[in-house]
Scaffold this motif. Sequence first.
Motif, PDB file in Angstrom:
ATOM      1  N   ALA A   2       0.829  -1.203   0.000  1.00 31.41           N
ATOM      2  CA  ALA A   2       0.000   0.000   0.000  1.00 31.41           C
ATOM      3  C   ALA A   2       0.865   1.257   0.000  1.00 31.41           C
ATOM      4  O   ALA A   2       0.490   2.273  -0.581  1.00 31.41           O
ATOM      5  N   GLY A   3       2.042   1.175   0.649  1.00 33.40           N
ATOM      6  CA  GLY A   3       2.938   2.327   0.659  1.00 33.40           C
ATOM      7  C   GLY A   3       3.505   2.626  -0.709  1.00 33.40           C
ATOM      8  O   GLY A   3       3.672   3.788  -1.084  1.00 33.40           O
ATOM      9  N   ILE A   4       3.779   1.588  -1.490  1.00 29.48           N
ATOM     10  CA  ILE A   4       4.303   1.779  -2.842  1.00 29.48           C
ATOM     11  C   ILE A   4       3.244   2.402  -3.737  1.00 29.48           C
ATOM     12  O   ILE A   4       3.529   3.303  -4.524  1.00 29.48           O
ATOM     13  N   LYS A   5       1.984   1.934  -3.603  1.00 30.80           N
ATOM     14  CA  LYS A   5       0.893   2.511  -4.395  1.00 30.80           C
ATOM     15  C   LYS A   5       0.689   3.976  -4.043  1.00 30.80           C
ATOM     16  O   LYS A   5       0.451   4.800  -4.921  1.00 30.80           O
ATOM     17  N   ALA A   6       0.766   4.304  -2.761  1.00 26.78           N
ATOM     18  CA  ALA A   6       0.619   5.698  -2.349  1.00 26.78           C
ATOM     19  C   ALA A   6       1.758   6.551  -2.893  1.00 26.78           C
ATOM     20  O   ALA A   6       1.535   7.681  -3.353  1.00 26.78           O
ATOM     21  N   LEU A   7       2.967   6.017  -2.859  1.00 25.03           N
ATOM     22  CA  LEU A   7       4.109   6.764  -3.368  1.00 25.03           C
ATOM     23  C   LEU A   7       4.010   6.995  -4.874  1.00 25.03           C
ATOM     24  O   LEU A   7       4.322   8.083  -5.364  1.00 25.03           O
ATOM     25  N   VAL A   8       3.542   5.996  -5.605  1.00 27.67           N
ATOM     26  CA  VAL A   8       3.354   6.156  -7.050  1.00 27.67           C
ATOM     27  C   VAL A   8       2.254   7.177  -7.326  1.00 27.67           C
ATOM     28  O   VAL A   8       2.386   8.028  -8.218  1.00 27.67           O
ATOM     29  N   GLY A   9       1.180   7.131  -6.567  1.00 26.03           N
ATOM     30  CA  GLY A   9       0.107   8.114  -6.736  1.00 26.03           C
ATOM     31  C   GLY A   9       0.565   9.528  -6.429  1.00 26.03           C
ATOM     32  O   GLY A   9       0.206  10.479  -7.139  1.00 26.03           O
ATOM     33  N   LEU A  10       1.360   9.681  -5.383  1.00 23.65           N
ATOM     34  CA  LEU A  10       1.874  11.005  -5.035  1.00 23.65           C
ATOM     35  C   LEU A  10       2.839  11.530  -6.094  1.00 23.65           C
ATOM     36  O   LEU A  10       2.825  12.716  -6.429  1.00 23.65           O
ATOM     37  N   SER A  11       3.666  10.657  -6.640  1.00 28.01           N
ATOM     38  CA  SER A  11       4.583  11.106  -7.686  1.00 28.01           C
ATOM     39  C   SER A  11       3.823  11.470  -8.961  1.00 28.01           C
ATOM     40  O   SER A  11       4.200  12.406  -9.671  1.00 28.01           O
ATOM     41  N   PHE A  12       2.736  10.766  -9.249  1.00 24.43           N
ATOM     42  CA  PHE A  12       1.902  11.115 -10.390  1.00 24.43           C
ATOM     43  C   PHE A  12       1.259  12.488 -10.181  1.00 24.43           C
ATOM     44  O   PHE A  12       1.213  13.310 -11.097  1.00 24.43           O
ATOM     45  N   SER A 123       3.238   7.308  12.468  1.00 18.61           N
ATOM     46  CA  SER A 123       4.201   6.230  12.713  1.00 18.61           C
ATOM     47  C   SER A 123       3.569   4.889  12.363  1.00 18.61           C
ATOM     48  O   SER A 123       2.626   4.439  12.984  1.00 18.61           O
ATOM     49  N   ASP A 124       4.085   4.265  11.328  1.00 23.68           N
ATOM     50  CA  ASP A 124       3.610   2.955  10.916  1.00 23.68           C
ATOM     51  C   ASP A 124       4.806   2.099  10.536  1.00 23.68           C
ATOM     52  O   ASP A 124       5.947   2.471  10.740  1.00 23.68           O
ATOM     53  N   ASP A 125       4.572   0.977   9.941  1.00 23.58           N
ATOM     54  CA  ASP A 125       5.634   0.020   9.647  1.00 23.58           C
ATOM     55  C   ASP A 125       6.336   0.279   8.323  1.00 23.58           C
ATOM     56  O   ASP A 125       7.183  -0.508   7.923  1.00 23.58           O
ATOM     57  N   PHE A 126       6.009   1.345   7.625  1.00 17.42           N
ATOM     58  CA  PHE A 126       6.541   1.518   6.279  1.00 17.42           C
ATOM     59  C   PHE A 126       8.017   1.878   6.270  1.00 17.42           C
ATOM     60  O   PHE A 126       8.766   1.404   5.461  1.00 17.42           O
ATOM     61  N   GLY A 127       8.439   2.756   7.151  1.00 12.99           N
ATOM     62  CA  GLY A 127       9.859   3.072   7.228  1.00 12.99           C
ATOM     63  C   GLY A 127      10.243   4.468   6.771  1.00 12.99           C
ATOM     64  O   GLY A 127      11.417   4.756   6.621  1.00 12.99           O
TER      65      GLY A 127
END
Length: 131
Positions: A2-12, A123-127
């Motif tokens: 889910a973190g990768i999808k959010a990051l891709v959406g934010l970069s878009f 604060s979550d597990d994403f890093g």
Amino acid sequence: MAGIKALVGLSFGGAIGLMFLMLACSLPNYNSYWPLFVLIFYVLSPLPHCIARRCTEETDTASSACREFTLFLTTGIVISGFGLPLILARAEVIEWGACGLVLTGNAVIFVTIFAFFLIFGRSDDFGWQPW
């Protein structure tokens, strides 16, 4: 994942906002690169929050003076980012169409920056917390 999808959406979202800014600068009807000064506000807007997060610990019970001052500075930077194209258009340095494109790009970029801090600020597990 889910973190990768959010990051891709934010970069878009960031790419779409920057596209509007570049269109305002490089279209033949406008042909002025003065709107690029808005990039300064894109860089400055997350700085007060990042500095305040390093200096104070996060408490959910009450609002601190440092947090309120951070919100005040961030609001001033964002409003300045929207005000600069309006002032440039009023002074006839840029065209009003370019001003509209810059304001659209500003809205997209600032919403993207806000969404980044909403998604990765807790604060979550994403890093992303050490950043």
